[in-house]
Enzyme design. Structure first.
Site, PDB file in Angstrom:
ATOM      1  N   GLY A  46      -9.537 -53.686  47.058  1.00 15.29           N
ATOM      2  CA  GLY A  46      -9.705 -52.181  46.737  1.00 15.29           C
ATOM      3  C   GLY A  46     -10.249 -51.575  47.659  1.00 15.29           C
ATOM      4  CE1 TYR A 119       3.830 -57.914  37.407  1.00 14.98           C
ATOM      5  CE2 TYR A 119       2.607 -58.647  39.610  1.00 14.98           C
ATOM      6  CZ  TYR A 119       3.975 -58.690  38.562  1.00 14.98           C
ATOM      7  OH  TYR A 119       4.841 -59.172  39.029  1.00 14.98           O
ATOM      8  CG  ASN A 179      -6.307 -45.879  51.929  1.00 15.02           C
ATOM      9  OD1 ASN A 179      -5.504 -46.423  52.728  1.00 15.02           O
ATOM     10  ND2 ASN A 179      -7.565 -46.094  51.812  1.00 15.02           N
ATOM     11  NE  ARG A 181      -2.667 -48.207  50.915  1.00  7.01           N
ATOM     12  CZ  ARG A 181      -3.512 -48.889  50.607  1.00  7.01           C
ATOM     13  NH1 ARG A 181      -3.118 -49.483  49.264  1.00  7.01           N
ATOM     14  NH2 ARG A 181      -4.666 -49.384  51.174  1.00  7.01           N
ATOM     15  CE  LYS A 234      -7.538 -44.127  59.375  1.00  5.46           C
ATOM     16  NZ  LYS A 234      -7.755 -45.206  58.277  1.00  5.46           N
ATOM     17  N   GLY A 263      -7.102 -55.052  56.176  1.00  2.19           N
ATOM     18  CA  GLY A 263      -8.395 -54.590  55.914  1.00  2.19           C
ATOM     19  C   GLY A 263      -8.790 -53.813  57.143  1.00  2.19           C
ATOM     20  CG  ASP A 266     -10.226 -50.607  53.261  1.00  2.00           C
ATOM     21  OD1 ASP A 266      -9.815 -49.153  53.241  1.00  2.00           O
ATOM     22  OD2 ASP A 266      -9.606 -51.273  52.594  1.00  2.00           O
TER      23      ASP A 266
END
Length: 346
Positions: A46, A119, A179, A181, A234, A263, A266
């Site tokens: 997360g 899920y 972020n 997505r 970034k 990762g 984050d």
């Protein structure tokens, strides 16, 4: 506190509150297609809880706020995140909705071979709203860290994000990682517009050049997003550029012997926020971001133990030539002063 440095804080206020969905992650025991993997190892995942865990491991007081099911996976998430030293007292349990889970392959997320099976539809976290979450706990940090994943989960989650990014007196410093997505916004044509709207309400914004609304280059991103006091663009293997007021500061990325390309985003945000809480110069905030990203890239999972603060400070203080020749590989975060000369040599 402002985006350029901290001020005094009231008693009981933590350094950072991170709000968002955390899920149980199933990592493959061997490489290959999901259809072929015989077994999986359990972990946690997360974006916001990752930031919370890294910051807590780096010595900051952190609270994670989320919503999980009243199930065994929810128990695992709360216990695992709490084990990093994160305050999980404001996490809500939902008796009617499950904790989200996902499975992924071992490969680089940037390749076509990478698979992720989520899920999370109808998860407990998707029911977060301004009505059922503890807004006082959410606003109890010097920094409130959010991401663009949360508004994609439901209309209620989007409403909560709009409430938290509204500019009003007395709110904490709002950090927002775009972020983007695309898979989460499938069927919603306004995803990019919503993320831009929320970013405009934040004080610190992190955005990848490749996810920045199709704009060409860091300067174009700043022109489209002038509101945040600090905008961090970034730029992948090139590095990162921070816009602060009329100034721009760029720091090249490090040479890293990558173990797993997961990762890093984050971790970068964690390093930058940690340095912001310490009122370090913008150049050093970017360098600490790169160092935390290097820690994540040199371990198999999403979460890595950060380097000791004095070790990271020494590396961040290198002159430009030494920074440019620094190469980091597995185990570098455990390197002491004796090993420091060795990691400088490519």
């Amino acid at each position: 506190m402002t985006a350029t440095g901290p001020t005094s804080t009231a008693p009981g206020v933590v350094d950072v509150v991170a709000l968002g969905e955390s899920m149980v992650t199933f990592l493959p025991s061997v490489p290959g297609r999901l259809a072929d993997v015989p077994s999986f190892d359990r972990a946690i995942g997360g974006a916001e809880s990752n930031v919370a865990c890294v910051l807590a491991a780096a010595g900051h007081s952190v609270r994670w706020v989320g919503r999980v099911g009243a199930d065994g996976f929810g128990d695992h998430l709360v216990e695992a995140i709490g084990a990093y030293g994160v305050d999980v007292s404001a996490v809500r349990r939902d008796p009617d909705r499950p904790t989200g889970v996902y499975f992924r392959t071992a490969g680089d997320r940037a390749t076509d071979a990478h698979e992720v099976a989520y899920y999370r539809a109808g998860s407990a976290a998707s029911a977060m709203s301004a009505r059922n979450m503890d807004l006082d706990a959410i606003r109890s940090g010097r920094v409130l860290h959010l991401s663009g994943i949360t508004p994609a989960l439901s209309a209620d989650c989007l409403g909560l994000m709009r409430e938290l990014t509204a500019r009003r007196p007395g709110r904490p410093l709002v950090s927002f990682d775009v972020n983007h997505r695309p898979g989460l916004w499938r069927g919603h044509d306004d995803g990019s517009r919503v993320l831009l709207e929320l970013a405009r309400g934040a004080d610190i914004v992190f955005v990848g050049e490749d996810e920045a609304w199709g704009l060409g280059g860091a300067e174009a991103v700043r022109a489209a997003l002038p509101e945040p006091e600090l905008l961090v663009v970034k730029q992948g293997a090139t590095g990162a550029t921070a816009f602060h007021g009329p100034h721009a500061t760029s720091v090249p990325a490090l040479t890293v012997d990558v173990v797993a390309a997961v990762g890093a985003g984050d971790a970068f945000a964690s390093g930058f926020l940690s340095a912001t809480l310490r009122d370090l110069p913008v150049r050093d905030r970017l360098r600490h971001g790169h160092l935390m990203a290097a820690a994540a890239l040199t371990v198999p999972g999403d979460l890595a133990a950060p380097p000791a603060r004095d070790h990271a400070d020494r590396l961040a203080a290198l002159d430009d030539d030494a920074w440019g020749t620094l190469r980091l590989g597995p185990g570098w975060t455990q390197a002491g002063e004796r090993a420091e000369e060795e990691v400088r040599t490519p």
